[in-house]
Design a protein around this motif. Sequence first.
Motif, PDB file in Angstrom:
ATOM      1  N   MET A   1       0.843  -1.198   0.000  1.00 59.89           N
ATOM      2  CA  MET A   1       0.000   0.000   0.000  1.00 59.89           C
ATOM      3  C   MET A   1       0.877   1.247   0.000  1.00 59.89           C
ATOM      4  O   MET A   1       1.838   1.334   0.760  1.00 59.89           O
ATOM      5  N   SER A   2       0.579   2.204  -0.882  1.00 57.50           N
ATOM      6  CA  SER A   2       1.377   3.423  -0.970  1.00 57.50           C
ATOM      7  C   SER A   2       1.127   4.283   0.258  1.00 57.50           C
ATOM      8  O   SER A   2       0.092   4.176   0.923  1.00 57.50           O
ATOM      9  N   PRO A   3       2.094   5.188   0.604  1.00 56.73           N
ATOM     10  CA  PRO A   3       1.881   6.093   1.740  1.00 56.73           C
ATOM     11  C   PRO A   3       0.636   6.948   1.589  1.00 56.73           C
ATOM     12  O   PRO A   3      -0.069   7.223   2.544  1.00 56.73           O
ATOM     13  N   ILE A   4       0.334   7.366   0.324  1.00 54.39           N
ATOM     14  CA  ILE A   4      -0.858   8.192   0.107  1.00 54.39           C
ATOM     15  C   ILE A   4      -2.116   7.398   0.407  1.00 54.39           C
ATOM     16  O   ILE A   4      -3.028   7.861   1.088  1.00 54.39           O
ATOM     17  N   ALA A   5      -2.172   6.156  -0.077  1.00 54.90           N
ATOM     18  CA  ALA A   5      -3.345   5.315   0.175  1.00 54.90           C
ATOM     19  C   ALA A   5      -3.508   5.045   1.657  1.00 54.90           C
ATOM     20  O   ALA A   5      -4.614   5.020   2.188  1.00 54.90           O
ATOM     21  N   ALA A   6      -2.390   4.847   2.338  1.00 53.76           N
ATOM     22  CA  ALA A   6      -2.455   4.571   3.769  1.00 53.76           C
ATOM     23  C   ALA A   6      -3.020   5.766   4.531  1.00 53.76           C
ATOM     24  O   ALA A   6      -3.664   5.606   5.559  1.00 53.76           O
ATOM     25  N   TYR A   7      -2.767   6.987   3.986  1.00 54.03           N
ATOM     26  CA  TYR A   7      -3.289   8.178   4.653  1.00 54.03           C
ATOM     27  C   TYR A   7      -4.755   8.434   4.280  1.00 54.03           C
ATOM     28  O   TYR A   7      -5.578   8.732   5.132  1.00 54.03           O
ATOM     29  N   VAL A   8      -5.070   8.278   3.003  1.00 54.79           N
ATOM     30  CA  VAL A   8      -6.406   8.630   2.525  1.00 54.79           C
ATOM     31  C   VAL A   8      -7.469   7.720   3.108  1.00 54.79           C
ATOM     32  O   VAL A   8      -8.521   8.156   3.533  1.00 54.79           O
ATOM     33  N   GLN A   9      -7.201   6.429   3.157  1.00 52.40           N
ATOM     34  CA  GLN A   9      -8.240   5.505   3.591  1.00 52.40           C
ATOM     35  C   GLN A   9      -8.677   5.743   5.039  1.00 52.40           C
ATOM     36  O   GLN A   9      -9.877   5.813   5.303  1.00 52.40           O
ATOM     37  N   PRO A  10      -7.756   5.898   6.013  1.00 52.83           N
ATOM     38  CA  PRO A  10      -8.217   6.226   7.367  1.00 52.83           C
ATOM     39  C   PRO A  10      -8.956   7.566   7.413  1.00 52.83           C
ATOM     40  O   PRO A  10      -9.917   7.725   8.164  1.00 52.83           O
ATOM     41  N   THR A  11      -8.515   8.527   6.592  1.00 53.59           N
ATOM     42  CA  THR A  11      -9.187   9.820   6.554  1.00 53.59           C
ATOM     43  C   THR A  11     -10.606   9.671   6.028  1.00 53.59           C
ATOM     44  O   THR A  11     -11.547  10.297   6.540  1.00 53.59           O
ATOM     45  N   LEU A  12     -10.789   8.839   5.007  1.00 51.05           N
ATOM     46  CA  LEU A  12     -12.120   8.595   4.462  1.00 51.05           C
ATOM     47  C   LEU A  12     -12.996   7.892   5.485  1.00 51.05           C
ATOM     48  O   LEU A  12     -14.178   8.245   5.655  1.00 51.05           O
ATOM     49  N   ARG A 112     -13.843  13.874   0.723  1.00 51.82           N
ATOM     50  CA  ARG A 112     -12.889  12.780   0.945  1.00 51.82           C
ATOM     51  C   ARG A 112     -13.064  11.668  -0.083  1.00 51.82           C
ATOM     52  O   ARG A 112     -12.090  11.037  -0.507  1.00 51.82           O
ATOM     53  N   LEU A 113     -14.291  11.439  -0.492  1.00 49.64           N
ATOM     54  CA  LEU A 113     -14.529  10.446  -1.541  1.00 49.64           C
ATOM     55  C   LEU A 113     -13.852  10.864  -2.841  1.00 49.64           C
ATOM     56  O   LEU A 113     -13.232  10.047  -3.535  1.00 49.64           O
ATOM     57  N   ILE A 114     -13.946  12.137  -3.172  1.00 49.09           N
ATOM     58  CA  ILE A 114     -13.287  12.643  -4.374  1.00 49.09           C
ATOM     59  C   ILE A 114     -11.780  12.505  -4.251  1.00 49.09           C
ATOM     60  O   ILE A 114     -11.077  12.205  -5.228  1.00 49.09           O
ATOM     61  N   ALA A 115     -11.255  12.717  -3.051  1.00 45.68           N
ATOM     62  CA  ALA A 115      -9.806  12.634  -2.841  1.00 45.68           C
ATOM     63  C   ALA A 115      -9.255  11.245  -3.119  1.00 45.68           C
ATOM     64  O   ALA A 115      -8.046  11.087  -3.328  1.00 45.68           O
ATOM     65  N   GLU A 116     -10.122  10.240  -3.135  1.00 49.88           N
ATOM     66  CA  GLU A 116      -9.674   8.884  -3.453  1.00 49.88           C
ATOM     67  C   GLU A 116      -9.205   8.769  -4.898  1.00 49.88           C
ATOM     68  O   GLU A 116      -8.376   7.923  -5.228  1.00 49.88           O
ATOM     69  N   THR A 117      -9.752   9.610  -5.771  1.00 46.51           N
ATOM     70  CA  THR A 117      -9.444   9.476  -7.194  1.00 46.51           C
ATOM     71  C   THR A 117      -8.844  10.735  -7.810  1.00 46.51           C
ATOM     72  O   THR A 117      -8.328  10.686  -8.921  1.00 46.51           O
ATOM     73  N   PHE A 122     -10.501  21.980  -7.257  1.00 46.13           N
ATOM     74  CA  PHE A 122     -11.839  22.352  -7.715  1.00 46.13           C
ATOM     75  C   PHE A 122     -12.784  21.159  -7.638  1.00 46.13           C
ATOM     76  O   PHE A 122     -13.938  21.285  -7.205  1.00 46.13           O
ATOM     77  N   VAL A 123     -12.301  19.987  -8.056  1.00 42.25           N
ATOM     78  CA  VAL A 123     -13.147  18.792  -8.060  1.00 42.25           C
ATOM     79  C   VAL A 123     -13.515  18.406  -6.628  1.00 42.25           C
ATOM     80  O   VAL A 123     -14.662  18.055  -6.328  1.00 42.25           O
ATOM     81  N   THR A 125     -13.721  20.392  -4.029  1.00 40.81           N
ATOM     82  CA  THR A 125     -14.686  21.373  -3.525  1.00 40.81           C
ATOM     83  C   THR A 125     -16.071  21.140  -4.121  1.00 40.81           C
ATOM     84  O   THR A 125     -17.087  21.259  -3.426  1.00 40.81           O
ATOM     85  N   ALA A 126     -16.105  20.798  -5.409  1.00 41.91           N
ATOM     86  CA  ALA A 126     -17.397  20.476  -6.038  1.00 41.91           C
ATOM     87  C   ALA A 126     -18.042  19.283  -5.345  1.00 41.91           C
ATOM     88  O   ALA A 126     -19.269  19.253  -5.140  1.00 41.91           O
ATOM     89  N   GLY A 127     -17.221  18.283  -4.975  1.00 45.20           N
ATOM     90  CA  GLY A 127     -17.750  17.130  -4.244  1.00 45.20           C
ATOM     91  C   GLY A 127     -18.355  17.542  -2.920  1.00 45.20           C
ATOM     92  O   GLY A 127     -19.420  17.036  -2.525  1.00 45.20           O
ATOM     93  N   PHE A 128     -17.681  18.465  -2.211  1.00 44.38           N
ATOM     94  CA  PHE A 128     -18.215  18.958  -0.938  1.00 44.38           C
ATOM     95  C   PHE A 128     -19.557  19.637  -1.153  1.00 44.38           C
ATOM     96  O   PHE A 128     -20.537  19.356  -0.450  1.00 44.38           O
ATOM     97  N   VAL A 129     -19.622  20.556  -2.131  1.00 43.07           N
ATOM     98  CA  VAL A 129     -20.834  21.348  -2.342  1.00 43.07           C
ATOM     99  C   VAL A 129     -21.998  20.461  -2.788  1.00 43.07           C
ATOM    100  O   VAL A 129     -23.121  20.583  -2.276  1.00 43.07           O
ATOM    101  N   ILE A 130     -21.741  19.550  -3.723  1.00 39.75           N
ATOM    102  CA  ILE A 130     -22.821  18.700  -4.240  1.00 39.75           C
ATOM    103  C   ILE A 130     -23.342  17.758  -3.155  1.00 39.75           C
ATOM    104  O   ILE A 130     -24.552  17.652  -2.921  1.00 39.75           O
ATOM    105  N   THR A 131     -22.425  17.078  -2.476  1.00 40.02           N
ATOM    106  CA  THR A 131     -22.838  16.133  -1.431  1.00 40.02           C
ATOM    107  C   THR A 131     -23.504  16.863  -0.271  1.00 40.02           C
ATOM    108  O   THR A 131     -24.526  16.416   0.267  1.00 40.02           O
ATOM    109  N   GLY A 132     -22.920  17.990   0.139  1.00 44.18           N
ATOM    110  CA  GLY A 132     -23.509  18.769   1.224  1.00 44.18           C
ATOM    111  C   GLY A 132     -24.889  19.291   0.871  1.00 44.18           C
ATOM    112  O   GLY A 132     -25.802  19.283   1.699  1.00 44.18           O
TER     113      GLY A 132
END
Length: 441
Positions: A1-12, A112-117, A122-123, A125-132
């Motif tokens: 598992m990459s360091p980025i994946a190891a960080y993102v998944q617990p954050t998600l 955080r879901l958007i941050a997975e991919t 901008f993307v 923030t758009a995820g935050f606004v749409i989901t919120g």
Amino acid sequence: MSPIAAYVQPTLRRAGGFALIGTLAVTAPVLGQAAFAPFAAVGIMAAFLITDGPIFELFARPGDRQDGRLNGLAGFALAAAGLAILSTELGLPVELFVASVLILAYGNLGKRLIAETSDEPFVGTAGFVITGTLAGIAGQFTTATIIESQVVIPRYVFLATAGALVAALLREMLFERDDPLVMLASGLLLWLFAYLGSGVEAIELSVALAVTAALGFISYALGTASVAGMLSGVLLSLLVIVLGGFGWFAVVISFFSLGALSTKYRYDEKKQRGIAEENEGARGTGNVLGNAAVALICVICFAASESIPIDPVLFQYAFAGSIAAALSDTLSSELGGLYDNPRLITTFTPVPPGTDGGVTWQGEIFGILGGLIIGIVAFALFPSVDATGSIAIGIAGFLGMTADSILGATIEGDKVGNETVNLAATFIGAILSVGSAITLL
């Protein structure tokens, strides 16, 4: 598992846990006066009882591990409890309490879901606004269904969208640990928006959402605004359309579009002369609010004019005068700065290009043109503004620009920034425009 994946998944996972806690808000209509209780219980457990184990690991932010306490969760829960008390004791509508909590909780999850991919700001923030926004609509609808009140979808969409934009903007400006402040501020502003925008129509709202979404995408894609600046502009535009109307929006968009074009015009040359805006000309929140905060206050006062013993036409003139000053100053500095031999406005002595308070005669002409453009737009779209009023608005804009230059030459520096000077100039433009309206009416 990459360091980025190891960080993102617990954050998600943590964002999902916070969303689950936020969902407790939907119990408020059933709990009534005890709506604060679930969040108060979570806050107490997070602060004093949960110090290790899987639940601690799920909700812990980096600083929490150092303190051995779930400060982030405690702050989130206690802020929600505070909003619940405002709802039960001071009259904050329960559906707005529910929406405020869900917007932040699920907005963070969407980001955080958007941050997975994607790591594109901008993307995310758009995820935050749409989901919120979707969560805010669902929260209001669910609450109305439980308490058997009238369901008003356009109102829910407007409030949820405005709340999501406010929360996303504050999240850009603050840190993750400041989520309690974001939630409380969003809830209070939603309370104000609900009072002002009670009669929003479905067609008007649909057009407003389409126009402002397109404006936000274009401004960011062209590099004329940062993410925070884009959010500020979109929120301002949405409120102007819903609370004022499309005529008011036309005045604002005239400033944004012409100001952005003038900023980008011969940008490399401006860079060489040392007069270019930072960040490749992308305007931030401070710049947007410095130029448009007075205009926003005018729109809010116009929407609340039934409760204010002032002729609402005066707010239209103040609005147009403030925007005229903003465009006049922007065109003067962005286009006039391309010419040689600037002089300090207070002494007329030659100064280097980019000196605060330095003006050129060409810039003065561009400033007059900017003020008159807004005056013409106001004349075309505001029934209360006649030809004489249009000229008065243009003159008010030019005088506001002149005040900006004088303030720049005298007080602008380390303690007084450019945004503050812009705010003062637009206020002067608004006051002078109102003065002319009182004389004309």
